[in-house]
Design an enzyme around this catalytic site. Sequence first.
Site, mmCIF file in Angstrom:
data_model
loop_
_atom_site.group_PDB
_atom_site.id
_atom_site.type_symbol
_atom_site.label_atom_id
_atom_site.label_comp_id
_atom_site.label_asym_id
_atom_site.label_seq_id
_atom_site.Cartn_x
_atom_site.Cartn_y
_atom_site.Cartn_z
ATOM 1 N N ASP B 9 0.451 7.523 4.426
ATOM 2 C CA ASP B 9 0.145 7.097 3.054
ATOM 3 C C ASP B 9 1.390 6.430 2.472
ATOM 4 O OD1 ASP B 9 -0.752 6.826 0.499
ATOM 5 O OD2 ASP B 9 -1.199 8.937 0.156
ATOM 6 N N ASP B 103 -3.383 1.053 1.633
ATOM 7 C CA ASP B 103 -2.107 1.765 1.790
ATOM 8 C C ASP B 103 -2.247 3.108 2.514
ATOM 9 O OD1 ASP B 103 -3.457 3.016 -0.222
ATOM 10 O OD2 ASP B 103 -1.797 3.096 -1.630
ATOM 11 N N GLU B 104 -3.342 3.288 3.217
ATOM 12 C CA GLU B 104 -3.541 4.550 3.936
ATOM 13 C C GLU B 104 -4.210 4.292 5.273
ATOM 14 O OE1 GLU B 104 -5.261 8.099 1.860
ATOM 15 O OE2 GLU B 104 -5.455 6.635 0.258
#
Lengths: 85, 409
Positions: B9, B103-104
């Site tokens: 993350d 973003d993960e």
Amino acid sequence: MSMVLRGKRVRLAAIFEPGRPIKPVWFELNRRQHRVLQTTYQWQDRVGDAELLHFTVSDGEALFELIYNLKEQHWSVHAQRPETP
Amino acid sequence: MNRQILHLDMNAYFASVEQQNDPTLRGQPVGVIGSSGRTVVTTCSYEARARGVKTGMNVWQAKQCCPELILVVGDNRRYTDTSKRIVAMMRDYTPLVEVFSIDEAFLDVTSSLALFGSAERIAYLLKARIRQQFGLTCSVGIAPNKLLAKLASDMQKPDGLTIIHPERVASLLETLPIDELCGIGPRLTRQLNRLGIHSCGQLSRYPLKFLQKRYGIVGAKLQQMARGIDASPVVPVKEEAPVKSVGHSMTLREDVSSRRDIERFLLQLAEMVGRRARRYGVSGRTVHLQLRLADFDTNLGRQKTLPCPVNQSEDLYRAALEIFDTLPVDQPIRLLGICLSNLQHQAEQLPLFGPAQRQWRMTTAMDLVNNRFGDATLNFASVLNNREKGSHVISPAWRPEGVRCVDVR
């Protein structure tokens, strides 16, 4: 902060070295030569079939975004941002 | 053998990219905003979070919390390119990379341990490479499944690395609040709280038949989650189920009420949806129109199923307009969206005669010009005055490739 330039073509010197990222060294803008002291970020995108390499660079006074159009083989300055005090 | 799943993350992703891009922003409270007039804080740096700024706040609220907040207009193309390069880096360690959002991502490194030693080593290598190449930090969770890996990555932010070993799962979950689990949102939490369930331990012991009676098959799934059980695989982008819909929506700079304005925004949306559908060779029979009115609370939507699949912008526009005329719109419009579903892949029937063939040839010519010179270079005359063309928001469903890879501006 303000954006004051959009896509103005510039004369520029850069180092192209095999196996290494392109390194802008200086560029001329409004008859003034700006020496690139730091490249802070690099990224790329595509407009149509032209690939664009973006370099955010600092001359110690301001930030500039230099764009290298891989298809047309030209450099431009896209934005100028005075460094935040 | 236990699976070894990593969840990575990126920390305050957009704000961190901006802080790397402009060194003078480092260590400062930074809020990233969109370019449109209706600006909310899309995300903010940890320095801003420490001063009370939260994602989704209006700019004036954020400034009240933190007067020294520096607002930066986000550059979505910078974020999507960086994300693509980080995903490519992850694929150096395993082909099993599931992009969860921009973003993960999840990585299944079970089969890579012989090459790289341990999941922990892979995590450290990735963190070091991301920091060295982009100057960004991330939090990584390592666990036997996706649910626990995500939980682990949330435990240490920023720049954390947390491992949940299988033998620690039961004790960890016993007192863990249920809303810490991915998939249990505020509404479900309130409902479970009303049943006297506050921790995962309580949920795991709750009589299954009551949960099933209330939530159906989800009830059993909830109890499995509370026990730390999750058998879902890490699915790489190329193995994801085919998309079921292609859609775009836009929050307008100003509320619009005139028929002419609504028509030109609908045409623009129809072109965005049609162009993406054509690019990926899909067409669909069902067109869905979504509206949000000026009061923010009224959402209207309706769909229409056509006799044959379409992906021409004009067909989409006509269908959307027909739907619009059936909706009880009594206020100016704040948001418009068009979605094409009931998709068929490579099912386009080429028209052979008359106006349909002319329309098809015109669209093909437009697509060719736009493929060469960029989206919206050649456009319908009536949308030329629209100030914002193209997509300006990164959807949660964004993926680094395929139909879900929407080019943002």
